[in-house]
Design an enzyme around this catalytic site. Structure first.
Site, PDB file in Angstrom:
ATOM      1  N   LYS A  82       0.846  -1.202   0.000  1.00  0.00           N
ATOM      2  CA  LYS A  82       0.000   0.000   0.000  1.00  0.00           C
ATOM      3  C   LYS A  82       0.880   1.249   0.000  1.00  0.00           C
ATOM      4  CE  LYS A  82      -3.927   1.942   2.625  1.00  0.00           C
ATOM      5  NZ  LYS A  82      -4.740   1.806   3.839  1.00  0.00           N
ATOM      6  N   SER A 157      -9.817   1.707   3.088  1.00  0.00           N
ATOM      7  CA  SER A 157      -8.960   2.507   2.245  1.00  0.00           C
ATOM      8  C   SER A 157      -7.948   1.711   1.424  1.00  0.00           C
ATOM      9  CB  SER A 157      -8.204   3.518   3.095  1.00  0.00           C
ATOM     10  OG  SER A 157      -7.291   2.876   3.960  1.00  0.00           O
ATOM     11  N   SER A 181      -9.824  -0.741   7.237  1.00  0.00           N
ATOM     12  CA  SER A 181      -9.277  -0.503   5.893  1.00  0.00           C
ATOM     13  C   SER A 181      -8.579  -1.696   5.247  1.00  0.00           C
ATOM     14  CB  SER A 181      -8.323   0.695   5.913  1.00  0.00           C
ATOM     15  OG  SER A 181      -9.056   1.883   5.975  1.00  0.00           O
TER      16      SER A 181
END
Lengths: 494, 94
Positions: A82, A157, A181
Site C-alpha cells: 500500500k 482505504s 481498511s
C-alpha cells in the site's frame, strides 16, 4: 503448465515451485508484470510499479538458490505494498497530491523484513488519500475498480491492495487498517484480510493517520498465505515504541494443527440487527451452521457499547489525524503552493491545495474536537466510551473464545453512491471499527455471495495476541465453507 | 450545530485557507456529523479512565546516543525549496 498460470497460484505454491527450482524468481516477476499489463487498464489497483527493485531482488534470489543457500518460506513471493508504507528510494504518495513527488528516504520495518526474507516488491497500491475512506474514491490519482463488478468500488482505504490480489496481479499484498481498511476491502473483493493485534507489527515507516488505531495487515486469496505474511512481518521493533516485545508464535504450524472442536464462538447481536443487509445476514447465519459442523458452539452475545463505535472513532481518528497531518506544511517535503510571500499564508494555501475534500473534512473535525472548550466534550468523552467498548470485549472473552459478525453491513456499492454523504460512508465501518478501538486482531474471510454475485465477508475477532487461534478458526472455516472465490475474469491470460 | 464563524475559526487553527463554498459545505456536513456524534452523551462515563491507546505501554525510553541516520542531501531531496543546504521558507511575520 506450472508457468502458464503462475499468477493464479498461492504464495505458498509459488514459494514451493521456486525452492524446488521449477521456476526462477525472474520468471515469477515476468509473469506478474505480464498479468499486471493485462489487468491494470481495467482495475487500476497500482499507483506505481517497482520494476527495477523487483528484478534486482529476483536476480539476487536466483543467485542464492543456484549457490544452494537455504531460503525462507516467503522467498520468491511477489508482493504489492500500500502506498502509505515506505519502500526506500520509491514514491510513497498516500494517494495525495501533497505527497505526489515524495520519495521515501528509508525503509519501513515490515517491508524490510519481507525483502530480507526474499519476498519481491512489485509495486505500490492505490488507496483513499491518507487512508481516509471506505471506497478508494478519495484517491487523488485514480479510481480502483472492484474485480467482481467494475461498476462497484473495491472498498477502502486499502482498495488497491485488495483489488490487486483479487485480480491475480499478486498472491499477497500489504494494507493498513485503522477502522477496517484491510477487512472491508477484503470483504468487498472476496479475499482474506487481517488486522493484527495493535503492536504485533511495527508501524515504523508507515505514514501515520491515527496512531492509536493504525496497524499493517496482509491480504491474500487464502488463509494460509495470510498466516505466511503475518509470520514474516510480526515482531518487536526498537523503532516503534508501541510494538509489543513478545514472542511470535509459529502461525503456520498452529493453524494446520488446531481444531475448533469444543471452542465457543459468540455472534455479536449488535452487528446482526438493523442496517445489516438481509442477504449478508443470511450468509452469516449459514456461516454459523458451518462452525456448528466444525463442532464449535455458537452463542449470541451482546456488547452493548459497540453501537457507539462509529461516533467514538470519528472523534479519536480525526483528532489524531489532525495532529499527524500537521506536518504537511510545504517546508520539509511534499507539495508547496506557488507564489505565497509569507509563511502563514504559505502553510494554509499549501494545505488547501494539497489535501482532498475528505482529508480536509477530517482535519477540520479533529481540530474542532481538540480545540479549546470542546476537548472534554468530544475527545475525552470519546476516549472514555472507547474504554467501555474495550471492556465489553474483555468481559465477553471471559465467556467465549472468539467473536463473529459480518465484516460489512452490505456488499460493494456503486461508484459515486456515497461520496456526497460522508456520514453514510462512515456508518458502513460499524462492524470493523470496534476491533481497532480495542486493539484486537480480526480477520475477514469470504463466506458467500449476494444475488448480484458480489462477495460477502465474515469477520472473526479474537482476544489480544491470539492470532494463532484467529487464523486457525479462519483456516478451518475456509476449508469447511468450500466456496470458490476465484474471480474468473482475471485468471491468467493465455 | 456549528456556525460559519466556528468553521472559519477551526480552519484557521488547522491552517487551511478554505474557499467560501468549502466553508459552507463543511458547516453543513460537520454539523450533521457532530449531531450524530452527540449520541455519546447518552453514555454515563462518570469515573471512567479515558483510553489513550490499546496497549498498557508507557514512556518507552532508549539510550540517548547520537547516530548519523541520513546525509543532508538525502533529507533535502524531498524539500520543495532548498538553498545552501537549508530548507527555504518565505518570510515570517508581518
Amino acid at each position: 503448465m506450472s508457468k502458464s498460470n503462475l499468477t493464479e497460484k498461492s504464495a505458498k505454491e509459488i514459494n514451493r515451485l521456486f525452492l524446488n527450482k521449477e521456476i526462477s524468481a525472474k520468471e515469477i516477476v515476468d509473469a506478474v508484470y505480464k498479468q499486471i499489463e493485462i489487468v491494470e487498464p481495467q482495475i487500476q489497483a497500482l499507483n506505481s510499479i517497482t520494476k527495477d527493485l523487483a528484478y534486482k531482488q529476483a536476480g539476487e534470489l536466483d543467485k542464492k538458490i543456484s549457490k544452494g543457500e537455504k531460503l525462507s518460506s516467503i522467498a520468491g513471493v511477489p508482493i504489492v505494498v500500500k502506498d502509505v508504507i515506505c519502500v526506500k528510494t520509491y514514491p510513497a504518495t498516500c494517494s495525495s497530491k501533497i505527497l505526489e513527488n515524495f520519495i521515501a528516504p528509508y525503509e519501513a520495518a515490515s517491508t524490510n523484513k519481507l525483502w530480507e526474507a526474499g519476498a519481491i516488491c512489485i509495486g505500490k497500491s492505490n488507496m483513499d488519500e491518507f487512508a481516509m475512506g471506505s471506497s478508494t474514491e478519495n484517491s487523488a490519482f485514480k479510481k480502483t475498480k472492484n474485480p467482481w463488478n467494475l461498476n462497484t468500488v473495491p472498498g477502502g482505504s486499502s482498495g488497491g491492495s485488495a483489488a490487486s490480489v483479487a485480480s491475480m496481479e499478486v498472491p499477497v499484498s500489504l494494507g493498513t487498517d485503522t477502522g477496517g481498511s484491510v477487512r472491508q476491502p477484503a470483504s468487498f473483493c472476496g479475499v482474506v484480510g487481517l488486522k493484527p493485534t495493535y503492536g504485533r507489527v511495527s508501524r515504523f515507516g508507515l505514514i501515520a493517520f491515527a496512531s492509536s488505531l493504525d496497524q499493517i495487515g496482509p491480504f491474500s486469496r487464502n488463509v494460509y498465505d495470510t498466516a505466511l505474511v503475518l509470520q514474516h512481518i510480526s515482531g518487536y521493533d526498537l523503532k516503534d515504541s508501541t510494538s509489543l516485545n513478545v514472542e511470535v508464535p509459529d502461525y503456520i504450524n498452529k493453524i494446520t494443527t488446531t481444531s475448533l472442536k469444543g471452542k465457543k464462538i459468540g455472534l455479536i447481536k449488535e452487528l446482526m440487527g438493523d442496517g445489516i443487509d438481509s442477504e449478508v445476514k443470511k450468509s452469516i447465519e449459514a456461516s454459523v451452521k458451518i462452525f456448528n459442523n466444525l463442532e464449535a458452539e455458537v452463542v449470541e452475545v451482546s456488547l452493548p457499547n459497540v453501537k457507539y463505535s462509529v461516533p467514538i472513532y470519528y472523534i479519536i481518528a480525526t483528532a489524531e489525524a489532525s495532529s499527524n497531518l500537521a506536518r504537511y506544511d510545504g517546508v520539509k517535503y511534499g507539495y508547496r503552493t506557488a507564489g505565497a510571500k509569507e509563511l502563514l499564508p504559505m502553510y494554509a494555501k499549501t494545505r488547501q491545495e494539497g489535501f482532498g475534500a475528505e482529508v480536509k473534512r477530517r482535519i477540520m473535525l479533529g481540530t474542532y474536537a481538540l480545540s479549546s472548550g470542546y476537548y472534554d466534550a468530544y475527545y475525552k468523552k470519546a476516549q472514555q466510551v472507547r474504554k467501555l467498548v474495550a471492556q465489553d470485549f474483555l468481559n465477553t472473552f471471559e465467556k467465549v473464545d472468539l467473536l463473529i459478525s459480518p465484516t460489512c453491513p452490505t456488499t460493494a456499492f456503486e461508484f459515486g453512491s456515497r461520496v456526497d454523504d460522508p456520514l453514510s460512508m462512515y456508518i458502513s465501518d460499524i462492524a470493523t471499527i470496534p476491533a481497532n478501538l480495542a486493539g484486537l486482531p480480526a480477520i475477514s474471510i469470504p463466506c458467500g455471495f449476494d444475488s448480484r454475485k458480489l462477495p460477502i465477508g465474515l469477520q472473526i475477532i479474537a482476544p489480544s495476541l491470539s492470532e494463532e487461534l484467529l487464523l486457525s478458526a479462519a483456516y478451518s472455516f475456509e476449508y469447511a465453507c468450500n466456496i470458490n472465490i476465484t474471480c474468473r475474469s482475471f485468471l491468467t491470460a493465455k | 450545530m456549528l456556525s460559519k464563524q466556528q468553521v472559519e475559526h477551526v480552519a484557521k487553527l488547522a491552517r487551511l485557507s478554505l474557499t467560501e463554498d468549502e466553508v459552507e459545505l463543511y458547516t453543513k456536513q460537520l454539523s450533521k456529523i457532530l449531531d450524530y456524534i452527540d449520541q455519546l452523551n447518552e453514555v454515563n462515563t462518570k469515573g471512567i479512565e479515558p483510553m489513550t491507546q490499546p496497549i498498557p505501554t508507557v514512556n518507552v525510553m532508549r539510550e540517548d546516543i547520537v547516530k548519523k541516520q541520513f546525509d543532508r542531501s538525502e533529507v533535502l531531496r524531498n524539500a520543495p525549496y532548498e538553498e545552501y543546504g537549508f530548507f527555504r521558507v518565505p518570510k515570517i511575520g508581518e
